[in-house]
Enzyme design. Sequence first.
Site: not given
Length: 401
Positions: A211-213
């Site tokens: 996933t990402n931030q």
Amino acid sequence: MLENKNVTVFVTGGIAVYKACDLIRRLIKAGANVRVAMTKSATQFVQPLTFQVLAKHPVYLDTFDEKEAQYVAHIHLADWTELAIVAPATANTIAKMATGIADDMVSTTLLATTAPRLIVPAMNEHMWENPATKANLQKLKEYGYTVMDPDTGFLAEGYEGKGRLPEPSRIVEEAMLLLLQHTAELPLRGTRVVVSAGGTKERIDPVRYLTNQSSGKMGYRIAEAARDLGATVTLVTASNLERPFGMDVVGVSSALEMQEALMSKFETADIVVMAAAVSDFRPVNQSDHKIKKTAGNLEIELEKNPDILAGMGQMKKNQFLIGFAAETDHLEEYAQDKLKRKNADMIVANDVSKPQAGFDKDTNEVIIFQPNKEPIHIDTKLKSEVAKDILQEAIKTITNL
Ligand code: CTP
């Protein structure tokens, strides 16, 4: 929405009267000017003084207690009221409202006001189920009043049932929506806005994902701003932030799920805002069991996810497409490139390396790019404010202002 609005809370006699205290506190916190009127039976449960202290105004109790000679109290209160909330609303008060009986301060004022009315019933389950109550509530709905359904749960009688007063936070949300419905001039009234938010999750195995931030905050603030401007909103979200009220919320996880959810809404959408941080890649193989540690390195092969925004850019007819560009360098160049490459109508670019902008912050600083228009700089401010600015710019472009 409740800022400076004149709200009268009509408190009628049931055990849930104590919850009206919290309701009034929340209305005041939301900026409303609150007055309280109580029936005699309500005062058996909580003293008027409690409400007077909370509302910082004497409580209205008696129709003939005319303190100000220049006014007739119940008419004056009825005219002052911009939103009437009856909470808790007993079966008795509901019956009076349905038949036009006006025999105390609460019922005379409710009969005299022209403000929108929000009725929040709370009573014993059998009183709620009684056909007379049902018929009376049906009448109130036909009169155009908004009736909230009671919650199901542990009743004062000591058993589970339907009849509990909904949580005050939900009553406040319902009040806001009602005021919104009664605001005539809203620029996005009749417009369908679809917003995506959050960072997608691409499964590696049952316990791991890529996933990402992204927190989803910017997308949520845009969805709320669109709702407040009168739009019918669908929020497609990969984030776990608290669900905003007054919109359709569709939870998704992966980019493919997000694409499917968005595509089902695309054809009827007027404005689509891609605020989600969509993973560009997903694992080729998603293991159905937890991948065990091995002696050597683990290699995960990734394949490309569809570019949802670019796909919409190809398909669009009259939809106004807004994309985001999260960059750490060459902001203008990359944003202009995304505008063209994805055939978007607007790209909102932010430099995510700045401390006051980007992922998981409450503030943002953005530049809005549109074809054949000068870029618009929006200085650091709350994401809720940035969201309004973005939508206002979109409205200007759509309406050729
Ligand atoms: N976007 C999308 N589908 C993807 C990737 C991005 O719809 N698979 C959308 C985002 O929601 C955003 C815009 O495209 O509105 C730009 O996203 P960004 O991640 O900044 O751009 P990318 O196209 O992924 O390009 P790069 O990663 O090279 O900057």
